[in-house]
Design an enzyme around this catalytic site. Structure first.
Site, mmCIF file in Angstrom:
data_model
loop_
_atom_site.group_PDB
_atom_site.id
_atom_site.type_symbol
_atom_site.label_atom_id
_atom_site.label_comp_id
_atom_site.label_asym_id
_atom_site.label_seq_id
_atom_site.Cartn_x
_atom_site.Cartn_y
_atom_site.Cartn_z
ATOM 1 N N LYS A 177 -0.865 4.977 4.602
ATOM 2 C CA LYS A 177 -1.777 4.043 5.266
ATOM 3 C C LYS A 177 -1.369 3.892 6.729
ATOM 4 C CE LYS A 177 -3.919 -0.474 4.757
ATOM 5 N NZ LYS A 177 -5.257 0.096 4.942
ATOM 6 N N HIS A 201 0.830 -1.207 0.000
ATOM 7 C CA HIS A 201 0.000 0.000 0.000
ATOM 8 C C HIS A 201 0.866 1.259 0.000
ATOM 9 C CE1 HIS A 201 -3.251 -2.737 1.197
ATOM 10 N NE2 HIS A 201 -4.088 -1.781 0.834
#
Ligand code: NAP
Length: 263
Positions: A157, A153
């Site tokens: 995040k 990701h």
């Protein structure tokens, strides 16, 4: 017409959701919840010219002032949890994309919704392709029980491993006997080298700028490997699932966890 409130409208997911909801003819965006800009309207923000939608900071005040059917939350887990609770208390169906809730929180929210016969959904991944990746992984694990998960990701995040990775491991657990991956005597010479563990499965989290949301579920067997891979290339990939959820929560009388429950 379904009246929708969106929490987190300035976020990457929230702004996509504002665009999606305002472009759907069966949805009406009635308010937004934002910790900044309370008392203003969306059109006062540079991102949303022309949208005369009130912004509230306080959820109680928001519920007192607007009639809503659904609350979409795309914020952070601490806030999303409070919003979900308040929505259920006010008979507003929650559609929650915020990730990072604990199992205890999900169970508590589910019990609250059940006691009110209220539909809702918490989905760590609204991308239909990601749900298929999880389902295919569950099928594969029956025949290839050796599995490791690699999720990648963007570096903004906050939670790791991703909600999708945890959900994938939980779904695989239903199809696979407990098995500790790797050599029984393996030792980490640097802490964390083998990733997080769920039911013996290893989950590895990569965080880099440039990434959006990606996952590979890798299976190994004698003389073969199988990789099931999904990539979300931008946040528009999640909006089909948000739209479907806003429509489907009316057919539910509890809070389900995961988009696969309504597909
Ligand atoms: P983002 O761009 O950072 O947006 C987060 C939003 O939440 C911002 O508007 C932020 O406002 C707001 N926020 C942060 N802290 C807050 C607080 N204490 N009180 C009120 N609002 C607060 O993140 P994103 O990429 O849109 O992701 C949002 C959430 O969705 C995350 O939990 C992420 O993991 C999840 N997500 C879910 C899916 C899915 O398919 N379910 C997909 C992608 C992401 P400020 O600007 O004031 O901080």
């Amino acid at each position: 017409m379904i009246n929708v409130i969106i929490a987190g409208p300035r976020g990457k997911m929230g702004s996509e959701a504002v665009n999606m909801v305002t472009n759907e003819e069966n949805f009406r965006l009635v308010a937004c919840l934002d910790r900044k800009n309370s008392g203003r309207t969306l059109k006062d923000l540079p991102e949303f010219p022309g949208l005369d939608i009130p912004i509230f900071e306080d959820i109680d005040q928001c519920f007192e002032n607007v009639e809503a059917d659904v609350l979409v939350d795309l914020t952070v887990p601490e806030v999303g949890y409070v919003h979900t609770k308040k929505a259920i208390e006010n008979n507003i169906r929650p559609v929650i994309g915020t990730t990072g809730f604990t199992n205890e929180q999900i169970t508590e929210l589910n019990e609250m919704a059940k006691s009110k016969n209220l539909g809702g959904i918490i989905a760590p991944n609204f991308a239909v392709g990601a749900v298929l990746m999880m389902k295919f992984s569950q099928m594969a694990a029956k025949y290839l029980p050796d599995v490791e998960i690699l999720e990648k990701h963007h570096d903004n995040k906050l939670d790791a491993p991703s909600g999708t990775a945890v959900k994938t491991a939980e779904m695989i657990r239903e199809a696979r006997e407990y098995k500790k991956q790797g050599h029984p005597d393996e030792k980490e010479t640097i802490n964390g080298a083998r990733g997080a563990e769920l039911d013996g499965m290893r989950i590895h989290s990569v965080r880099l700028p440039g990434l959006v949301a990606h996952q590979e579920v890798m299976f190994g067997g004698a003389g073969q490997t199988l990789t099931i891979k999904h990539d979300s290339l931008n946040r528009a990939s999640f909006m089909d699932g948000v739209k479907l959820s806003i429509e489907k929560v009316f057919d539910l009388n509890e809070l389900v966890y995961g988009l696969e429950n309504i597909i």
